[in-house]
Design a protein around this motif. Structure first.
Motif, short mmCIF file in Angstrom:
data_model
loop_
_atom_site.label_atom_id
_atom_site.label_comp_id
_atom_site.label_asym_id
_atom_site.label_seq_id
_atom_site.Cartn_x
_atom_site.Cartn_y
_atom_site.Cartn_z
N LEU A 183 32.24 -4.46 38.16
CA LEU A 183 31.38 -5.64 38.26
C LEU A 183 32.03 -6.71 39.14
CD1 LEU A 183 30.07 -5.95 34.59
CD2 LEU A 183 28.77 -5.28 36.61
N ALA A 184 33.34 -6.86 39.02
CA ALA A 184 34.05 -7.82 39.88
C ALA A 184 33.93 -7.41 41.35
CB ALA A 184 35.52 -7.90 39.47
N GLU A 185 34.07 -6.11 41.63
CA GLU A 185 33.91 -5.62 43.00
C GLU A 185 32.52 -5.97 43.55
OE1 GLU A 185 35.89 -4.16 45.14
OE2 GLU A 185 37.36 -2.86 44.17
N LEU A 186 31.49 -5.75 42.73
CA LEU A 186 30.13 -6.02 43.17
C LEU A 186 29.91 -7.51 43.43
CD1 LEU A 186 28.19 -3.70 40.69
CD2 LEU A 186 28.64 -3.27 43.10
N CYS A 187 30.68 -8.35 42.78
CA CYS A 187 30.52 -9.81 42.94
C CYS A 187 31.26 -10.36 44.15
CB CYS A 187 30.97 -10.53 41.68
SG CYS A 187 29.89 -10.29 40.25
N VAL A 188 32.20 -9.59 44.70
CA VAL A 188 32.99 -10.10 45.83
C VAL A 188 32.10 -10.52 47.00
CG1 VAL A 188 34.68 -9.48 47.61
CG2 VAL A 188 35.14 -8.97 45.22
N PRO A 189 31.14 -9.68 47.45
CA PRO A 189 30.28 -10.12 48.56
C PRO A 189 29.48 -11.38 48.24
CG PRO A 189 30.12 -7.75 48.28
CD PRO A 189 30.85 -8.27 47.09
N LEU A 190 29.02 -11.51 47.00
CA LEU A 190 28.26 -12.71 46.62
C LEU A 190 29.12 -13.95 46.72
CD1 LEU A 190 26.37 -11.33 43.48
CD2 LEU A 190 25.52 -11.54 45.81
N PHE A 191 30.36 -13.84 46.26
CA PHE A 191 31.28 -14.98 46.33
C PHE A 191 31.68 -15.27 47.77
CE2 PHE A 191 35.85 -16.07 46.64
CZ PHE A 191 35.77 -17.39 46.20
N ALA A 192 32.01 -14.23 48.52
CA ALA A 192 32.52 -14.43 49.88
C ALA A 192 31.46 -15.03 50.79
CB ALA A 192 33.01 -13.10 50.45
N GLU A 193 30.20 -14.68 50.58
CA GLU A 193 29.15 -15.09 51.51
C GLU A 193 28.26 -16.21 50.98
OE1 GLU A 193 27.05 -11.98 53.44
OE2 GLU A 193 28.77 -10.62 53.46
N LYS A 194 28.76 -16.96 50.02
CA LYS A 194 27.92 -18.02 49.46
C LYS A 194 27.69 -19.17 50.45
CE LYS A 194 31.63 -20.53 47.05
NZ LYS A 194 32.04 -21.10 45.74
N ASP A 195 28.59 -19.33 51.42
CA ASP A 195 28.43 -20.39 52.42
C ASP A 195 28.17 -19.85 53.82
OD1 ASP A 195 29.01 -22.46 50.53
OD2 ASP A 195 31.13 -21.95 50.69
N PHE A 196 28.44 -18.57 54.01
CA PHE A 196 28.24 -17.96 55.33
C PHE A 196 27.82 -16.51 55.11
CE2 PHE A 196 29.65 -15.30 58.81
CZ PHE A 196 29.23 -16.01 59.93
N THR A 197 26.76 -16.09 55.78
CA THR A 197 26.29 -14.72 55.63
C THR A 197 26.64 -13.91 56.87
OG1 THR A 197 24.10 -15.40 56.45
CG2 THR A 197 24.41 -15.30 54.08
N THR A 198 27.28 -12.78 56.65
CA THR A 198 27.71 -11.96 57.77
C THR A 198 26.52 -11.34 58.48
OG1 THR A 198 27.99 -10.08 56.29
CG2 THR A 198 29.94 -11.41 56.74
N SER A 199 26.72 -11.04 59.74
CA SER A 199 25.66 -10.44 60.56
C SER A 199 25.76 -8.93 60.48
CB SER A 199 25.83 -10.90 62.01
OG SER A 199 24.90 -10.25 62.84
N TRP A 200 24.61 -8.29 60.30
CA TRP A 200 24.56 -6.82 60.33
C TRP A 200 23.27 -6.42 61.01
CZ3 TRP A 200 20.22 -5.41 57.66
CH2 TRP A 200 19.78 -6.30 56.67
N HIS A 201 23.25 -5.19 61.47
CA HIS A 201 22.12 -4.71 62.26
C HIS A 201 21.24 -3.82 61.40
CE1 HIS A 201 19.91 -2.80 65.53
NE2 HIS A 201 20.45 -3.66 66.38
N PRO A 202 19.97 -4.20 61.13
CA PRO A 202 19.12 -3.43 60.22
C PRO A 202 18.97 -1.96 60.61
CG PRO A 202 18.11 -5.55 60.70
CD PRO A 202 19.30 -5.42 61.62
N HIS A 203 18.74 -1.69 61.89
CA HIS A 203 18.55 -0.30 62.31
C HIS A 203 19.85 0.49 62.16
CE1 HIS A 203 17.71 3.17 64.88
NE2 HIS A 203 16.43 2.91 64.69
N HIS A 204 20.97 -0.14 62.50
CA HIS A 204 22.26 0.53 62.38
C HIS A 204 22.57 0.84 60.92
CE1 HIS A 204 26.78 0.27 61.99
NE2 HIS A 204 26.64 1.27 62.82
N ILE A 205 22.34 -0.11 60.03
CA ILE A 205 22.61 0.11 58.61
C ILE A 205 21.71 1.20 58.04
CG2 ILE A 205 22.23 -0.95 56.34
CD1 ILE A 205 24.94 -1.56 57.44
N ALA A 206 20.42 1.16 58.39
CA ALA A 206 19.50 2.19 57.92
C ALA A 206 19.94 3.56 58.41
CB ALA A 206 18.08 1.88 58.38
N GLU A 207 20.40 3.64 59.65
CA GLU A 207 20.86 4.92 60.18
C GLU A 207 22.13 5.38 59.46
OE1 GLU A 207 21.77 6.93 64.51
OE2 GLU A 207 22.64 4.97 64.07
#
Length: 411
Positions: free
Chosen positions: A196-220
């Protein structure tokens, strides 16, 4: 693991210049022709080695009548594999600069998963997680190094997010020490808390800044990993059937299992790829649920292969379980797979209650096939194939009606 537009131009090539080291800055979400790299494909293939080991040990546990403990161990090991893979995939979608250091650190992560795979047998048989933990340490510290590179190359809230990721991963890795020092009865609770702590790391890390990712790349990336896992399922089942035929000359008894297994895997592939999911991945909330939910898709897809092996072993008399239990080892993960794909993919593209009910109904019917004795796996395969046929027929009829309506309006 959330979305935003970055100031970097989509036309800026990542391989600009020939410097061995480059700044690790965010890639643009509007970058054209973004596809999985050869390094990412190698990464996936090596991770499937660990999945195959976990699946093999699950087969042994279920065949020996220890399904409960085997499933628990499988869930724990698979979480470690899936989480490390997912963290890398989303990080690479946002920050892959393909320089020498990035490649080397990624290869170190691959080495880590191979170490983890080497420790899977001990984790299942004696609940000794030392080698698994060491492999995870290698993977996770490599991930920390990547985030520290991002922090060095960026500033402001983006740098803060990168440092939070690095710190969060480090703290969680310390938490995983509990699997080594906690009494055996408490390890499941250690796993639950740290997971559960692992799953919360992205929520905590990106609360002020959201990382960029590519929808098509991620889906692929997710699609390719699904294909590899389904391929491993076919390979494992094929080896099991071949061994059974060679040792017990039981081809006639095994043909229904082989045919049913193929129909299940083919249907699983069809249902997953029938919709263009990248168009749905637009918001942080959608990405969060979709990305995390794939734990069920990947784990159940791999478990189908393990279930087919169990069914083969039970048929030839080498598994110490009932026919009902062996059938359930195939039908239950198959039903879970269909439900997970429906929740994460299909329901967003279905029109009307009839289309929405196809996959949930299929899952229920597959579960009922458990009680059909020697024909359970074949029946589950036929039900799965019929679900595909019904879905195609419904879609064709809807398109035909829309085309006719459009022609009538144009007349």
């Amino acid at each position: 693991m959330t979305s935003r537009s970055t100031p970097e131009s989509a036309s800026t090539p990542r391989s600009a210049g020939h410097w061995p080291l480059r700044r690790m800055t965010a890639r643009g979400r509007d970058e054209v022709h973004r596809v999985a790299s050869p390094l990412e494909l190698l990464f996936d293939l090596c991770f499937v080695v660990a999945i195959a080991q976990a699946g093999s040990e699950l087969v042994h546990a279920v065949a020996e009548g220890h399904a409960g403990q085997g499933i628990l161990d499988y869930a724990m090991i698979f979480f470690a594999i899936w989480w490390a893979w997912m963290n890398f995939s989303w990080f690479a979608s946002a920050y892959d600069n393909d320089d020498v250091l990035y490649r080397v650190v990624t290869l170190v992560q691959i080495a880590g998963v191979l170490v983890l795979a080497a420790g899977v047998s001990k984790a299942f048989e004696t609940h000794d997680f030392l080698v698994v933990w060491l492999g995870y340490v290698i993977m996770r510290f490599a991930m920390i190094a990547q985030w520290l590179r991002v922090a060095r190359s960026t500033e402001g809230t983006e740098r803060t997010a990168a440092l939070r990721y690095a710190g969060g991963v480090l703290l969680c890795q310390i938490g995983w020490l509990g699997l080594l020092i906690a009494p055996e009865g408490g390890r499941a609770w250690v796993f639950l808390v740290v997971a559960l702590a692992e799953l919360c790391v992205p929520l905590f890390a990106e609360k002020d800044f959201t990382t960029s990712w590519h929808p098509h790349h991620i889906a692929e990336r997710y699609g390719l990993f699904t294909i590899i896992v389904l391929g491993e399922t076919i390979a494992a089942a094929t080896v099991a059937v071949k061994s059974a035929v060679d040792e017990h000359d039981a081809l006639g008894e095994l043909l229904p299992i082989a045919a049913g297994g193929l129909l299940i895997v083919f249907s699983a592939w069809w249902i997953y790829f029938v919709v263009p999911i990248h168009g749905h991945l637009r918001s942080s909330g959608q990405a969060f649920l979709w990305g995390y939910g794939h734990y069920l898709i990947f784990a159940s897809a791999a478990a189908i292969g393990a279930g087919l092996e169990v069914a083969v072993e039970q048929t030839v008399g080498t598994a110490h379980i009932s026919r009902l239990s062996a059938s359930a080892a195939v039908t239950l993960p198959t039903a879970l797979y269909f439900l997970a794909v429906w929740v994460l993919h299909s329901r967003h593209f279905k029109v009307g209650i009839a289309q929405q009910l196809v996959l949930p109904t299929t899952a229920l019917l597959v579960i009922l096939c458990t009680f059909l004795g020697d024909w359970a796996v074949l029946a589950a395969g036929i039900v799965s194939a019929l679900a595909v046929a019904v879905g195609v027929a419904m879609t064709t009829r809807m398109v035909t009606r829309e085309t006719a309506a459009e022609a009538a309006r144009s007349a």
